[in-house]
Design a protein around this motif. Structure first.
Motif: not given
Length: 150
Positions: A35, A39, A79-80, A83
């Motif tokens: 992940f 990501t 972004r993390l 996500a």
């Protein structure tokens, strides 16, 4: 709504919520690693992680690296957050021992994180639009300069 700009630090409670959600979403370290690799755009962030330690330490290491260097890694952190906050399927946890309880904990952790991330999508979209305009302007300048040099 928590704004994420270069002059304002991210709410520490949002960082804790991110760690908590990541801890519960992926039971296996390999799934967590996959992940994170898929990501984060900058794989060097993961190069210093000790993957032989417990999952919570891995998550602490990654998230703290991003948070401590927020100016440098703001896009990665954003972004993390987005996500993790967008995860809505926890069926992969239901096959584990006490799977229904694990899936429920993951769902609650993501819901807690979502309280901090509501404004992040707008910020992300704005950053992308600025980047697109900057690239278009650069291309236009290159064309003008190449035309002038002919």
């Amino acid at each position: 709504n928590q704004k994420m700009t270069s002059d304002k630090k991210l709410n520490p409670a949002a960082i804790i919520a991110l760690k908590e959600a990541l801890t519960h979403i992926y039971w296996y370290k390999n799934d967590l690693r996959s992940f994170l690799i898929n990501t984060l755009a900058n794989p060097s962030i993961l190069s210093t992680v000790n993957w032989d330690t417990v999952k919570r330490n891995i998550i602490d290491s990654v998230v703290e690296t991003l948070a401590r260097n927020e100016k440098k890694y703001q896009d990665e952190l954003l972004r993390l957050f987005l996500a993790v906050a967008s995860i809505s399927d926890y069926s992969h946890l239901e096959y584990l021992e006490e799977g229904k309880a694990k899936a429920m904990r993951a769902k609650k952790a993501v819901e807690a994180l979502q309280k901090y991330t509501s404004g992040f999508q707008e910020i992300w979209d704005e950053k992308q639009q600025v980047e697109e305009r900057r690239n278009a302007y650069s291309e236009k300048l290159e064309k003008i300069n190449s035309f002038k040099s002919q």
